[in-house]
Motif scaffolding. Structure first.
Motif, PDB file in Angstrom:
ATOM      1  N   GLU A   4       0.826  -1.217   0.000  1.00  0.00           N
ATOM      2  CA  GLU A   4       0.000   0.000   0.000  1.00  0.00           C
ATOM      3  C   GLU A   4       0.863   1.271   0.000  1.00  0.00           C
ATOM      4  O   GLU A   4       0.582   2.224  -0.733  1.00  0.00           O
ATOM      5  N   THR A   5       1.906   1.300   0.788  1.00  0.00           N
ATOM      6  CA  THR A   5       2.783   2.469   0.856  1.00  0.00           C
ATOM      7  C   THR A   5       3.479   2.706  -0.476  1.00  0.00           C
ATOM      8  O   THR A   5       3.611   3.857  -0.920  1.00  0.00           O
ATOM      9  N   GLU A   6       3.905   1.656  -1.127  1.00  0.00           N
ATOM     10  CA  GLU A   6       4.558   1.805  -2.427  1.00  0.00           C
ATOM     11  C   GLU A   6       3.586   2.356  -3.477  1.00  0.00           C
ATOM     12  O   GLU A   6       3.966   3.205  -4.294  1.00  0.00           O
ATOM     13  N   TRP A   7       2.343   1.892  -3.434  1.00  0.00           N
ATOM     14  CA  TRP A   7       1.330   2.419  -4.354  1.00  0.00           C
ATOM     15  C   TRP A   7       1.071   3.898  -4.075  1.00  0.00           C
ATOM     16  O   TRP A   7       0.981   4.709  -5.000  1.00  0.00           O
ATOM     17  N   ALA A  79       1.522  17.685   0.354  1.00  0.00           N
ATOM     18  CA  ALA A  79       0.816  17.125   1.515  1.00  0.00           C
ATOM     19  C   ALA A  79       0.845  15.598   1.485  1.00  0.00           C
ATOM     20  O   ALA A  79       1.000  14.955   2.539  1.00  0.00           O
ATOM     21  N   MET A  80       0.694  15.024   0.305  1.00  0.00           N
ATOM     22  CA  MET A  80       0.751  13.554   0.202  1.00  0.00           C
ATOM     23  C   MET A  80       2.128  13.024   0.638  1.00  0.00           C
ATOM     24  O   MET A  80       2.214  12.042   1.376  1.00  0.00           O
ATOM     25  N   PHE A  81       3.177  13.710   0.207  1.00  0.00           N
ATOM     26  CA  PHE A  81       4.526  13.290   0.619  1.00  0.00           C
ATOM     27  C   PHE A  81       4.746  13.495   2.112  1.00  0.00           C
ATOM     28  O   PHE A  81       5.400  12.671   2.751  1.00  0.00           O
ATOM     29  N   THR A  82       4.193  14.554   2.642  1.00  0.00           N
ATOM     30  CA  THR A  82       4.315  14.804   4.089  1.00  0.00           C
ATOM     31  C   THR A  82       3.651  13.680   4.873  1.00  0.00           C
ATOM     32  O   THR A  82       4.200  13.186   5.864  1.00  0.00           O
ATOM     33  N   ARG A  83       2.453  13.262   4.422  1.00  0.00           N
ATOM     34  CA  ARG A  83       1.760  12.157   5.094  1.00  0.00           C
ATOM     35  C   ARG A  83       2.562  10.853   4.969  1.00  0.00           C
ATOM     36  O   ARG A  83       2.660  10.080   5.910  1.00  0.00           O
ATOM     37  N   LEU A  84       3.142  10.631   3.805  1.00  0.00           N
ATOM     38  CA  LEU A  84       3.924   9.411   3.594  1.00  0.00           C
ATOM     39  C   LEU A  84       5.204   9.405   4.407  1.00  0.00           C
ATOM     40  O   LEU A  84       5.711   8.334   4.768  1.00  0.00           O
ATOM     41  N   ALA A  85       5.741  10.576   4.703  1.00  0.00           N
ATOM     42  CA  ALA A  85       6.999  10.669   5.437  1.00  0.00           C
ATOM     43  C   ALA A  85       6.838  10.363   6.920  1.00  0.00           C
ATOM     44  O   ALA A  85       7.818  10.096   7.608  1.00  0.00           O
TER      45      ALA A  85
END
Length: 86
Positions: A4-7, A79-85
């Motif tokens: 899921e994280t990779e997607w 924001a998406m990258f911030t959440r993923l980080a």
């Protein structure tokens, strides 16, 4: 197979790339438009016409570029990258 994280990372990267490409395209089109105003300014035959062209240029620079940059798309990608980080 991707987890899921990779997607989510792949989607975030694509969204960011699309947003940046859109902004770049907007700026390129704005430069072409500015070139057009410069040509018209150079060809203007009176101070009144030059003043009018400068006014049109100011209007284009002030109102025609920023809304089309879609800064919201870049902010959403960030924001998406911030959440993923996290």
């Amino acid at each position: 197979m991707k987890n899921e994280t990779e997607w989510q990372t792949q989607i975030a990267e694509q969204n960011a790339a699309d947003a940046l490409a859109n902004a770049r395209g907007t700026l390129i089109r704005a430069l072409h438009e500015l070139d057009s105003y410069i040509e018209k300014f150079d060809a203007a035959d009176s101070p009144a016409r030059k003043a009018e062209l400068l006014n049109w240029t100011l209007n284009h620079l002030a109102t025609g570029i920023t809304p089309n940059l879609r800064l919201d798309l870049i902010a959403n990608a960030q924001a998406m990258f911030t959440r993923l980080a996290k």
